[in-house]
Design a protein around this motif. Structure first.
Motif, PDB file in Angstrom:
ATOM      1  N   UNK A 148       0.757  -1.172   0.170  1.00 24.76           N
ATOM      2  CA  UNK A 148       0.039  -0.043  -0.137  1.00 24.76           C
ATOM      3  C   UNK A 148       0.743   1.180  -0.157  1.00 24.76           C
ATOM      4  N   UNK A 149       0.430   2.043  -0.464  1.00 27.65           N
ATOM      5  CA  UNK A 149       1.018   3.586  -0.299  1.00 27.65           C
ATOM      6  C   UNK A 149       1.360   3.889   0.916  1.00 27.65           C
ATOM      7  N   UNK A 150       2.558   4.421   1.148  1.00 23.32           N
ATOM      8  CA  UNK A 150       2.859   4.963   2.577  1.00 23.32           C
ATOM      9  C   UNK A 150       3.148   3.912   3.609  1.00 23.32           C
ATOM     10  N   UNK A 151       3.417   2.766   3.007  1.00 22.59           N
ATOM     11  CA  UNK A 151       4.018   1.519   3.723  1.00 22.59           C
ATOM     12  C   UNK A 151       5.154   1.454   3.729  1.00 22.59           C
ATOM     13  N   UNK A 152       5.781   0.837   4.814  1.00 24.08           N
ATOM     14  CA  UNK A 152       7.141   0.421   4.754  1.00 24.08           C
ATOM     15  C   UNK A 152       7.163  -1.015   4.583  1.00 24.08           C
ATOM     16  N   UNK A 153       7.760  -1.843   3.509  1.00 21.53           N
ATOM     17  CA  UNK A 153       7.599  -3.288   3.380  1.00 21.53           C
ATOM     18  C   UNK A 153       8.808  -3.824   3.296  1.00 21.53           C
ATOM     19  N   UNK A 188       5.580 -16.335   3.764  1.00 22.79           N
ATOM     20  CA  UNK A 188       4.685 -15.860   4.655  1.00 22.79           C
ATOM     21  C   UNK A 188       4.763 -14.241   4.712  1.00 22.79           C
ATOM     22  N   UNK A 189       3.838 -13.833   5.008  1.00 21.82           N
ATOM     23  CA  UNK A 189       3.506 -12.174   4.945  1.00 21.82           C
ATOM     24  C   UNK A 189       2.761 -11.558   6.018  1.00 21.82           C
ATOM     25  N   UNK A 190       3.282 -10.257   6.603  1.00 14.78           N
ATOM     26  CA  UNK A 190       2.328  -9.825   7.770  1.00 14.78           C
ATOM     27  C   UNK A 190       3.295  -9.063   8.698  1.00 14.78           C
ATOM     28  N   UNK A 191       2.744  -8.519   9.510  1.00 10.92           N
ATOM     29  CA  UNK A 191       3.555  -7.605  10.748  1.00 10.92           C
ATOM     30  C   UNK A 191       4.433  -8.645  11.378  1.00 10.92           C
ATOM     31  N   UNK A 220       5.001  -4.043   7.364  1.00 11.59           N
ATOM     32  CA  UNK A 220       4.838  -5.273   7.124  1.00 11.59           C
ATOM     33  C   UNK A 220       6.211  -6.020   6.558  1.00 11.59           C
ATOM     34  N   UNK A 221       6.110  -7.323   6.490  1.00  7.06           N
ATOM     35  CA  UNK A 221       7.266  -7.984   5.788  1.00  7.06           C
ATOM     36  C   UNK A 221       6.692  -9.222   5.101  1.00  7.06           C
ATOM     37  N   UNK A 222       7.472  -9.485   4.005  1.00  9.67           N
ATOM     38  CA  UNK A 222       7.157 -10.934   3.298  1.00  9.67           C
ATOM     39  C   UNK A 222       8.631 -11.573   3.265  1.00  9.67           C
ATOM     40  N   UNK A 223       8.475 -12.934   3.607  1.00  7.79           N
ATOM     41  CA  UNK A 223       9.517 -13.800   3.744  1.00  7.79           C
ATOM     42  C   UNK A 223       9.713 -14.767   2.471  1.00  7.79           C
ATOM     43  N   UNK A 224      10.643 -14.473   1.884  1.00  9.46           N
ATOM     44  CA  UNK A 224      10.838 -15.133   0.272  1.00  9.46           C
ATOM     45  C   UNK A 224      11.955 -16.222   0.948  1.00  9.46           C
ATOM     46  N   UNK A 225      11.733 -17.378   0.181  1.00 11.24           N
ATOM     47  CA  UNK A 225      12.540 -18.547   0.404  1.00 11.24           C
ATOM     48  C   UNK A 225      12.639 -19.338  -1.142  1.00 11.24           C
TER      49      UNK A 225
END
Length: 309
Positions: free
Chosen positions: A27-32, A209-212, A198-203
């Motif tokens: 989303x706009x304004x988000x730190x991902x 997984x994804x979420x706070x 939020x973070x997304x975990x890439x493997x």
């Protein structure tokens, strides 16, 4: 409004997927934070978002614009620090930033921008004489020049000392407060957790997984631990074990470890004290996003240890 959206984004090299069926929304304004070990597919994803490489299948949009059809418009609104950033050795720091401002038809003072990234004393020094950390900070300054709507940082902590790492976190926080969207990849997971919404975990090219950060720790079974240096008998330990919210308690050589939720920590300490235990010190370990990543990448929750008297 959505800043970044991918659907089924896939990149294959010689038939092997570097990124597989990635569905992502920022989303706009988000730190991902886009997290994972080296080789997980983070830089490949960023290359597709910037149209530096084309996907094998799937789509990507930034601010609603197709990254393949509207690349120049997207680039004008985006500041990027690439993973393999290099400087022009004969140009000064000031000239690097001025070039970016001119290329994007943006306003800004190069000296002010370089001061934000800790290069005040090297503004007019040729970048060829910069250390690796200084070059990385210069790249960050170039990325934020012109106040872009989207900031993409690929491994921004690379080559930085503790001062530089803290500076990156401060810049990210300031840019978020300004209203920018920040998308950055890193394998330095503990640093990312401090600034991400939020973070997304890439493997292995897949989003596992994804979420706070707190949500992912809970989902992966990462536990909060209260560690206490105390003299306590079995009666005191039993009093703590009986408290609702205490999962388990262990004792080893005068060190007591209590696994419990945040609301229970004070009650556990109080119960020890009321039972006559001598408490010398304590600390809290809430677990990290790295713990969650390891658990999820392995496909298994964090395994609890056995109770001990």
């Amino acid at each position: 409004m959505t800043a970044i959206e991918t659907r089924g984004l896939t990149k294959r090299y010689d038939g092997a997927p570097a990124v597989a069926d990635l569905n992502l929304t920022v989303d706009e304004g988000e730190v991902y934070g886009f997290l994972g070990p080296n080789g997980a597919g983070k830089s490949t994803t960023i290359d597709m978002l910037m149209d530096y490489t084309r996907p094998s299948t799937g789509t990507a949009r930034i601010f609603g614009l197709d990254v393949r059809e509207e690349a120049s418009t997207i680039h004008a609104r985006t500041g990027i620090l690439p993973d393999r950033f290099g400087v022009y050795g004969s140009l000064t720091g000031r000239e690097h930033v001025a070039y970016i401002l001119d290329a994007n038809d943006a306003t800004g003072d190069p000296e002010t921008i370089l001061d934000r990234v800790g290069l005040t004393d090297a503004v007019d020094q040729r970048a060829g004489g910069y250390s690796k950390g200084m070059q990385q900070r210069l790249g960050l300054g170039m990325a934020i020049a012109g106040d872009p709507d989207l900031l993409i940082l690929d491994e921004p902590f690379s080559g930085l000392d503790p001062y530089g790492v803290r500076l990156v976190r401060e810049v990210v926080s300031d840019e978020r407060d300004r209203g920018a969207t920040i998308f950055f990849s890193s394998h330095v997971l503990d640093q990312v957790e401090r600034v991400c919404d939020r973070v997304g975990l890439l493997a292995d090219g897949e989003l596992v997984a994804e979420g706070a950060p707190a949500e992912l720790r809970a989902t992966a079974g990462v536990e909060s631990r209260l560690r206490i240096d105390a003299d306590a008998d079995d009666t005191a330990l039993a009093a703590v074990r009986a408290i609702d919210g205490v999962t388990r308690i262990t004792r080893t050589d005068g060190r007591i470890e209590v696994v419990c939720d945040a609301a229970t920590r004070y009650r556990a300490l109080e119960a020890l004290d009321d039972s006559g235990a001598t408490i010398r010190s304590f600390d809290v370990d809430v677990g990290t996003i790295e713990d969650a990543f390891v658990a999820m990448a392995d496909g298994e929750p964090t395994a609890p240890s056995e109770d001990a008297p």
